[in-house]
Design a protein around this motif. Sequence first.
Motif, mmCIF file in Angstrom:
data_model
loop_
_atom_site.group_PDB
_atom_site.id
_atom_site.type_symbol
_atom_site.label_atom_id
_atom_site.label_comp_id
_atom_site.label_asym_id
_atom_site.label_seq_id
_atom_site.Cartn_x
_atom_site.Cartn_y
_atom_site.Cartn_z
ATOM 1 N N SER A 138 18.945 41.335 41.761
ATOM 2 C CA SER A 138 18.728 41.031 40.106
ATOM 3 C C SER A 138 19.342 39.870 39.676
ATOM 4 N N ALA A 139 20.282 39.539 40.150
ATOM 5 C CA ALA A 139 20.947 38.375 39.654
ATOM 6 C C ALA A 139 20.073 37.017 39.862
ATOM 7 N N TYR A 157 21.707 46.355 37.357
ATOM 8 C CA TYR A 157 22.166 45.194 37.283
ATOM 9 C C TYR A 157 23.529 45.324 37.874
ATOM 10 N N SER A 158 24.211 44.019 38.130
ATOM 11 C CA SER A 158 25.578 44.097 38.588
ATOM 12 C C SER A 158 26.533 43.871 37.663
ATOM 13 N N ASP A 216 25.916 40.077 36.735
ATOM 14 C CA ASP A 216 24.762 39.832 35.874
ATOM 15 C C ASP A 216 25.453 40.301 34.242
ATOM 16 N N GLY A 230 21.461 34.331 33.934
ATOM 17 C CA GLY A 230 21.361 35.542 34.764
ATOM 18 C C GLY A 230 19.980 36.476 34.258
ATOM 19 N N PHE A 231 19.941 37.372 34.790
ATOM 20 C CA PHE A 231 18.502 38.127 34.607
ATOM 21 C C PHE A 231 18.702 38.961 33.412
ATOM 22 N N LEU A 232 19.816 39.259 32.868
ATOM 23 C CA LEU A 232 19.742 40.080 31.744
ATOM 24 C C LEU A 232 19.335 39.052 30.462
ATOM 25 N N SER A 265 29.795 47.480 31.981
ATOM 26 C CA SER A 265 29.967 47.000 33.117
ATOM 27 C C SER A 265 30.476 47.766 34.092
ATOM 28 N N LEU A 318 18.433 50.486 32.046
ATOM 29 C CA LEU A 318 19.298 49.514 32.867
ATOM 30 C C LEU A 318 20.466 50.253 33.436
ATOM 31 N N CYS A 345 23.855 50.446 35.796
ATOM 32 C CA CYS A 345 25.063 49.245 36.517
ATOM 33 C C CYS A 345 25.435 49.735 37.645
ATOM 34 N N SER A 360 16.149 45.683 43.028
ATOM 35 C CA SER A 360 17.402 45.296 42.124
ATOM 36 C C SER A 360 18.428 46.261 42.403
#
Length: 534
Positions: free
Chosen positions: A15-16, A38-39, A42, A57-59, A81, A107, A109, A149
């Motif tokens: 994902s990153a 997402y991490s 992210d 980052g991807f977000l 997060s 989304l 986490c 992801s």
Amino acid sequence: MQFNTKIFPQADLQSAKLQKSSLKLLLSHSTNCLVLGYSQADFDGFSGAKGAKTKVGFLSELDQFLDGSVNHANVVGDLDSKQASICMLRAEKAWAVNGVKAKRVLLVCLGDIHLASERTLTIFSKVARAALKALSGGSIENALWFTPSFALSHNADFIAEEVRLIVQYAGDQAYCFGVRQPTMKFKAKDKADKFKNLVFAGNNACAKELKAAVEQGVAMVEGMHLAKDLGNLPPNICTPTYLGKIAQGLSKKTGLQVEVLGLKQIEALGMGAFLSVAKGSETPPQFIVMRHQGGKTGEAPIVLVGKGITFDAGGISLKPGEAMDEMKYDMCGAASVIGTMYSVSLMKLKKNVIGVVPTCENMPSGRASRPGDIVKSMSGQTIEILNTDAEGRLILCDALTYVERFKPAAVIDVATLTGACIIALGHVHSGLFSDDEGLVNELTKAGHASLDTVWRLPLDAAYHEQLKSNFADVANIGGRPAGSVTAACFLSRFTEQYKWAHLDIAGTAWKNGAAKGSTGRPVPLLVNFLLERK
Ligand code: BES
Ligand code: MN
Ligand code: ZN
């Protein structure tokens, strides 16, 4: 519930690093909901946490396609997060302008996946469960789950385990007795969930594993559903004869070879212990043998043996009335063996597996066994029946002798054997008894992989003392102390010819109270064990 796969060959893995081009591909696929993991990194990169000034980052890439929806969610505090927190974004007009066809983006986490301790299947299951909860029960009918992801480890085998687990959960969540057994609930209040189709999107790096994992997961769910149905069906329908018919029905659908032995054949085999339980009932016993020949001919099979008491009233040692209806679940060992055999045949497992089910009722009557009776088992050992309610071990011991003829690589029996196992382990782990360290390791691992866990209990010689009888080779009860252990010790006397493990599922096979119903356990454990076995 349907599961499919869709491969986006170029989409990248993490994902990153998810690039704009890959995101565009995913977002332009039409779906009710695109699911992305997402991490924490992210999140930090996007929200400016940890001092980052510019959004990276991807977000932030995603935010551009979604016209600021991600940012908005963050501003109002919907983006977090915290591990397993979720954020549902719904399509707005401006999304379409950017070519986005997804109606929603969910989304999810993953937490701080930089830490190795956070990259476990147990953590993943928490995350996956939160996502599935958000997808079901509402108006979402289908979803596209971008598997890479979610990869806690970028290893295709680990991804496959994750996917199997999602299919297991989602399939399990979709189970509905009223829908599957419409003749049982005439005014079917129970409606199937709208959420019916989950598509796993992957890339070239995991395409092969993804497809296989979905197929295996689907086969596992079929087996679990069958096991749940058999457990939940009432004891006036789900009789020994019914179980035999179900097994025979499976042989017509799959490659399973099924043989059902009746009373005369059971007598001819000399199964005196099994017959001593069956004789108190009007319903005849059955002995079911199901074979899956997926391995080489001559390759030693794994044999599964399941306790099939379709109703356990206790016999002359009658049970108290409270919750006695739940003793229809006393065939859940059998149900899990039949379910696992079904799964194994659907996934065309390349191993030889044999499922064996001794099945009868345990009823009080003028023809029932008495406390004090002595019977001769198929092995030749005589048994003093001190309590007719300790019947599971009596039907299993003859089945365990019977399976010697298969020269098994290993034998695993599965039984709702003792109330004492619920006292010891509650409803969390199934009891595992074995002197074979290899089997113990394999089953423990398979339990973790499917979150259908086991906990080992002892089988030492010292406990055998409790089973001594003054009048026969062995007594069928060992008193109140360590009741699950002495039950397992009793069985072990009939398993000297092969490697053996016993699973006591008394606390895990069904739920009581408002959520009363079969759990389908330990089908996931057994299927994973068979899949992983070399
Ligand atoms: N099927 C029961 C065990 C059971 C009881 C499972 C309650 C789940 C919930 C078994 O046949 C049985 O009755 N066992 C007795 C053994 C005792 C007489 C030594 C028990 O556990 O009380
Ligand atoms: Mn009993
Ligand atoms: Zn029982």
